[in-house]
Design an enzyme around this catalytic site. Sequence first.
Site, PDB file in Angstrom:
ATOM      1  CG  HIS A 131      -4.334  -6.034  -3.629  1.00 30.29           C
ATOM      2  ND1 HIS A 131      -3.285  -6.971  -4.021  1.00 30.29           N
ATOM      3  CD2 HIS A 131      -5.440  -6.045  -3.341  1.00 30.29           C
ATOM      4  CE1 HIS A 131      -4.302  -8.092  -3.645  1.00 30.29           C
ATOM      5  NE2 HIS A 131      -5.199  -8.367  -4.074  1.00 30.29           N
ATOM      6  NE  ARG A 189      -2.211 -10.090   4.275  1.00 26.54           N
ATOM      7  CZ  ARG A 189      -1.366 -10.749   3.578  1.00 26.54           C
ATOM      8  NH1 ARG A 189      -0.495 -10.314   2.161  1.00 26.54           N
ATOM      9  NH2 ARG A 189      -2.314 -11.870   2.842  1.00 26.54           N
ATOM     10  NE  ARG A 240      -3.328  -8.746  -0.577  1.00 26.86           N
ATOM     11  CZ  ARG A 240      -2.463  -9.555  -0.828  1.00 26.86           C
ATOM     12  NH1 ARG A 240      -3.418 -11.029  -0.354  1.00 26.86           N
ATOM     13  NH2 ARG A 240      -1.479 -10.242  -1.224  1.00 26.86           N
ATOM     14  CD  GLU A 275       0.077  -5.454 -13.317  1.00 27.25           C
ATOM     15  OE1 GLU A 275      -1.220  -4.020 -13.381  1.00 27.25           O
ATOM     16  OE2 GLU A 275       0.509  -5.511 -12.330  1.00 27.25           O
ATOM     17  CD  GLU A 283      -2.034  -4.645  -7.059  1.00 28.97           C
ATOM     18  OE1 GLU A 283      -1.714  -5.374  -6.726  1.00 28.97           O
ATOM     19  OE2 GLU A 283      -1.727  -3.749  -8.022  1.00 28.97           O
ATOM     20  NE  ARG A 305       4.951   0.059  16.533  1.00 24.26           N
ATOM     21  CZ  ARG A 305       6.017   0.786  17.248  1.00 24.26           C
ATOM     22  NH1 ARG A 305       7.275   1.250  17.040  1.00 24.26           N
ATOM     23  NH2 ARG A 305       6.693   1.448  18.439  1.00 24.26           N
ATOM     24  N   GLY A 332       5.960  -2.047  -7.442  1.00 26.83           N
ATOM     25  CA  GLY A 332       5.684  -1.073  -5.416  1.00 26.83           C
ATOM     26  C   GLY A 332       6.722  -1.791  -4.564  1.00 26.83           C
ATOM     27  CG  HIS A 362       4.899  -2.904  -0.433  1.00 25.76           C
ATOM     28  ND1 HIS A 362       4.846  -4.379   0.581  1.00 25.76           N
ATOM     29  CD2 HIS A 362       5.466  -3.081  -1.886  1.00 25.76           C
ATOM     30  CE1 HIS A 362       4.650  -4.898  -0.181  1.00 25.76           C
ATOM     31  NE2 HIS A 362       5.089  -4.634  -2.026  1.00 25.76           N
ATOM     32  CG  ASN A 414       1.315  -1.234  -5.884  1.00 25.09           C
ATOM     33  OD1 ASN A 414       1.472  -1.831  -4.409  1.00 25.09           O
ATOM     34  ND2 ASN A 414       0.811  -2.753  -5.858  1.00 25.09           N
ATOM     35  CB  THR A 454       3.777  -9.974  -3.020  1.00 22.85           C
ATOM     36  OG1 THR A 454       3.393  -8.939  -3.808  1.00 22.85           O
ATOM     37  CG2 THR A 454       4.838 -10.590  -3.264  1.00 22.85           C
ATOM     38  CB  THR A 455      -0.068 -10.738  -6.093  1.00 20.47           C
ATOM     39  OG1 THR A 455      -1.563  -9.784  -5.044  1.00 20.47           O
ATOM     40  CG2 THR A 455      -1.256 -11.596  -6.922  1.00 20.47           C
ATOM     41  CG  HIS A 511       5.319  -9.764  -9.384  1.00 15.36           C
ATOM     42  ND1 HIS A 511       4.460  -9.714  -7.958  1.00 15.36           N
ATOM     43  CD2 HIS A 511       6.504 -10.386  -8.879  1.00 15.36           C
ATOM     44  CE1 HIS A 511       5.501 -10.948  -7.195  1.00 15.36           C
ATOM     45  NE2 HIS A 511       6.245 -11.293  -7.378  1.00 15.36           N
TER      46      HIS A 511
END
Length: 257
Positions: free
Chosen positions: A43, A49, A45, A151, A70, A18, A213, A10, A7, A100-101, A191
């Site tokens: 993911h 973000r 979103r 999952e 995701e 930045r 991730g 990050h 994942n 996070t999720t 996770h």
Amino acid sequence: MIRLGVNIDHVATIRQARGADEPDPVWAAVEAELGGADTITFHLREDRRHVSDRDAEVLRRTVAGRLNMEMSSDAGIVRIALRLKPHQCTLVPERRQEVTTEGGLNVVAHAARLRGVVRRLRGAGIEVSAFIEPDAAQVRAAAKCGFNAIELWTGGYAHARTRAQTERALRSLGEAIDVAHESGLVVHAGHGLTYRNVDAVAALAGFTEFNIGHSIVARSVFVGMREAVREMKRLLDRASQHHVAIVDAEDLLGHNG
Ligand code: PXP
């Protein structure tokens, strides 16, 4: 062999901190694949973000292996998934205020709505997975909704603080795998998995893919993405050679922990 999904969200999070154009999650995906990642997971979103529409488009064109998107079941996001056609979509709950999720999707409560989304995505040839907690009712509801995979949320295992909690979490995962297989579902997990805790979960028989991730991206700061992925892949391969079919959590921990 268990597939490793990396994942890369990050990496995009660091870029967004930045508002710059580096580090590029697309580069991270290339490096992860060179390190042995079987799947690249991102993911998209609703609030964009971290991963952006541009990232999703470029990943779709450049990832050589499997691509796992995701996503929530929001109509606009579903439209994007139908256009991108990744190999797999993993439906997750999405809350704006979460870091996070956190936890799984409530498939039991949202079955009617999810069934339509799953039908459309599968109709486009996309494999569809539900990110759920290891709970028999949720697993059965996912099968009824037409998901072809689940999952399992491994947060309960990752956050366990005592040996008894860890054993209980492993037992729930093992029981959920059995229910999933009886229901004809493919089983993934993710996770909170790290280099330190992945062994005991990977030793449970029945998982097809792990999505990891934070721990891999954290290590990549020091050793590089390619090496970080290579190390995780090695741990998964080693653990899966000691697969145990019957869930005896004591044995798993005694063996690996
Ligand atoms: N799987 C799903 C469905 C996720 O949403 C996430 C990110 O929270 C992960 C796996 C990876 O979790 P982590 O970053 O803790 O490895």
